[in-house]
Design a protein around this motif. Structure first.
Motif, PDB file in Angstrom:
ATOM      1  N   PRO A 124       0.822  -1.213   0.000  1.00  0.00           N
ATOM      2  CA  PRO A 124       0.000   0.000   0.000  1.00  0.00           C
ATOM      3  C   PRO A 124       0.855   1.262   0.000  1.00  0.00           C
ATOM      4  O   PRO A 124       2.024   1.228   0.384  1.00  0.00           O
ATOM      5  CB  PRO A 124      -0.778  -0.109   1.316  1.00  0.00           C
ATOM      6  CG  PRO A 124       0.143  -0.870   2.202  1.00  0.00           C
ATOM      7  CD  PRO A 124       0.832  -1.872   1.293  1.00  0.00           C
ATOM      8  N   PRO A 125       0.279   2.383  -0.417  1.00  0.00           N
ATOM      9  CA  PRO A 125       1.020   3.642  -0.346  1.00  0.00           C
ATOM     10  C   PRO A 125       1.354   3.974   1.108  1.00  0.00           C
ATOM     11  O   PRO A 125       0.613   3.611   2.020  1.00  0.00           O
ATOM     12  CB  PRO A 125       0.054   4.679  -0.920  1.00  0.00           C
ATOM     13  CG  PRO A 125      -1.205   3.980  -1.232  1.00  0.00           C
ATOM     14  CD  PRO A 125      -1.068   2.535  -0.898  1.00  0.00           C
ATOM     15  N   THR A 126       2.471   4.606   1.307  1.00  0.00           N
ATOM     16  CA  THR A 126       2.876   5.041   2.644  1.00  0.00           C
ATOM     17  C   THR A 126       3.266   6.510   2.573  1.00  0.00           C
ATOM     18  O   THR A 126       4.448   6.858   2.573  1.00  0.00           O
ATOM     19  CB  THR A 126       4.052   4.202   3.186  1.00  0.00           C
ATOM     20  OG1 THR A 126       5.085   4.214   2.206  1.00  0.00           O
ATOM     21  CG2 THR A 126       3.645   2.777   3.461  1.00  0.00           C
ATOM     22  N   PRO A 127       2.267   7.388   2.477  1.00  0.00           N
ATOM     23  CA  PRO A 127       2.577   8.809   2.358  1.00  0.00           C
ATOM     24  C   PRO A 127       3.310   9.335   3.583  1.00  0.00           C
ATOM     25  O   PRO A 127       3.046   8.894   4.700  1.00  0.00           O
ATOM     26  CB  PRO A 127       1.209   9.468   2.221  1.00  0.00           C
ATOM     27  CG  PRO A 127       0.221   8.468   2.729  1.00  0.00           C
ATOM     28  CD  PRO A 127       0.841   7.117   2.564  1.00  0.00           C
ATOM     29  N   LEU A 128       4.235  10.220   3.353  1.00  0.00           N
ATOM     30  CA  LEU A 128       5.001  10.869   4.425  1.00  0.00           C
ATOM     31  C   LEU A 128       4.465  12.264   4.622  1.00  0.00           C
ATOM     32  O   LEU A 128       4.452  13.064   3.686  1.00  0.00           O
ATOM     33  CB  LEU A 128       6.501  10.924   4.064  1.00  0.00           C
ATOM     34  CG  LEU A 128       7.405  11.637   5.030  1.00  0.00           C
ATOM     35  CD1 LEU A 128       7.452  10.917   6.383  1.00  0.00           C
ATOM     36  CD2 LEU A 128       8.812  11.759   4.443  1.00  0.00           C
ATOM     37  N   HIS A 129       3.980  12.571   5.832  1.00  0.00           N
ATOM     38  CA  HIS A 129       3.459  13.889   6.141  1.00  0.00           C
ATOM     39  C   HIS A 129       4.494  14.638   6.972  1.00  0.00           C
ATOM     40  O   HIS A 129       4.995  14.128   7.963  1.00  0.00           O
ATOM     41  CB  HIS A 129       2.137  13.793   6.912  1.00  0.00           C
ATOM     42  CG  HIS A 129       1.082  13.062   6.146  1.00  0.00           C
ATOM     43  ND1 HIS A 129       0.372  13.644   5.134  1.00  0.00           N
ATOM     44  CD2 HIS A 129       0.635  11.785   6.250  1.00  0.00           C
ATOM     45  CE1 HIS A 129      -0.484  12.762   4.634  1.00  0.00           C
ATOM     46  NE2 HIS A 129      -0.337  11.625   5.296  1.00  0.00           N
ATOM     47  N   LEU A 130       4.804  15.854   6.588  1.00  0.00           N
ATOM     48  CA  LEU A 130       5.783  16.678   7.278  1.00  0.00           C
ATOM     49  C   LEU A 130       5.095  17.923   7.857  1.00  0.00           C
ATOM     50  O   LEU A 130       3.982  18.257   7.429  1.00  0.00           O
ATOM     51  CB  LEU A 130       6.889  17.099   6.299  1.00  0.00           C
ATOM     52  CG  LEU A 130       7.644  15.941   5.632  1.00  0.00           C
ATOM     53  CD1 LEU A 130       8.597  16.486   4.571  1.00  0.00           C
ATOM     54  CD2 LEU A 130       8.384  15.122   6.657  1.00  0.00           C
ATOM     55  N   PRO A 131       5.727  18.583   8.824  1.00  0.00           N
ATOM     56  CA  PRO A 131       5.101  19.802   9.363  1.00  0.00           C
ATOM     57  C   PRO A 131       4.748  20.780   8.245  1.00  0.00           C
ATOM     58  O   PRO A 131       5.510  20.955   7.300  1.00  0.00           O
ATOM     59  CB  PRO A 131       6.185  20.393  10.271  1.00  0.00           C
ATOM     60  CG  PRO A 131       7.033  19.234  10.637  1.00  0.00           C
ATOM     61  CD  PRO A 131       7.022  18.331   9.434  1.00  0.00           C
ATOM     62  N   GLY A 132       3.567  21.350   8.344  1.00  0.00           N
ATOM     63  CA  GLY A 132       3.115  22.289   7.323  1.00  0.00           C
ATOM     64  C   GLY A 132       2.298  21.656   6.209  1.00  0.00           C
ATOM     65  O   GLY A 132       1.757  22.344   5.359  1.00  0.00           O
ATOM     66  N   ASP A 133       2.239  20.305   6.211  1.00  0.00           N
ATOM     67  CA  ASP A 133       1.404  19.622   5.180  1.00  0.00           C
ATOM     68  C   ASP A 133      -0.061  19.855   5.448  1.00  0.00           C
ATOM     69  O   ASP A 133      -0.526  19.890   6.522  1.00  0.00           O
ATOM     70  CB  ASP A 133       1.693  18.120   5.169  1.00  0.00           C
ATOM     71  CG  ASP A 133       2.977  17.769   4.463  1.00  0.00           C
ATOM     72  OD1 ASP A 133       3.616  18.664   3.909  1.00  0.00           O
ATOM     73  OD2 ASP A 133       3.341  16.573   4.487  1.00  0.00           O
TER      74      ASP A 133
END
Length: 133
Positions: A124-133
């Protein structure tokens, strides 16, 4: 749904915690007393298969269930090529028909119910969320 939070507690030293109070140290390869992230993935795959098969196995052969998942990748690669999971339990007291029936039941249960191995098969996709997203 469950969540896991990983906090930095020192240089290359992290603690993963769930909401039920369990924790495990996470670190780089070779860090004493810590699992690497890949080892945690392997533990999740083996653990899921063992938890899924537990009732089927212990009802028929008793205690002694163990599971192992292996890190299969070329030296230096940053991705696993496969995650083979091996279940181990004593079937010596079973006849051939009982062994075959137990094997079929365990395979079916793990293939249908083990969330971790089923997820790994789908990548499955594993999106990376960073501060400000």
């Amino acid at each position: 749904m469950s969540n896991v939070e990983v906090r930095r507690v020192g240089e290359h030293d992290f603690v993963a915690e769930n909401g039920r109070g369990a924790s495990v140290r996470v670190g780089r390869k070779g860090a004493e007393g810590a699992f690497t992230p890949v080892e945690l993935l392997l533990a999740a795959a083996a653990g899921c298969a063992a938890v899924t098969a537990e009732t089927l196995v212990t009802r028929r052969v008793g205690e002694g269930l163990a599971a192992r998942a292996d890190d299969v990748r070329p030296e230096g690669a940053h991705e696993l090529h496969e995650v083979p999971v091996t279940l181990d339990y004593d079937v010596s007291a079973l006849d051939e028909g009982q062994r075959a029936a137990l094997e079929a039941a365990v395979r079916r249960a793990v293939e249908q119910l083990c969330t971790v191995t089923r997820t790994l098969k789908q990548a499955p996709p594993t999106p990376l969320h960073l501060p400000g997203d």
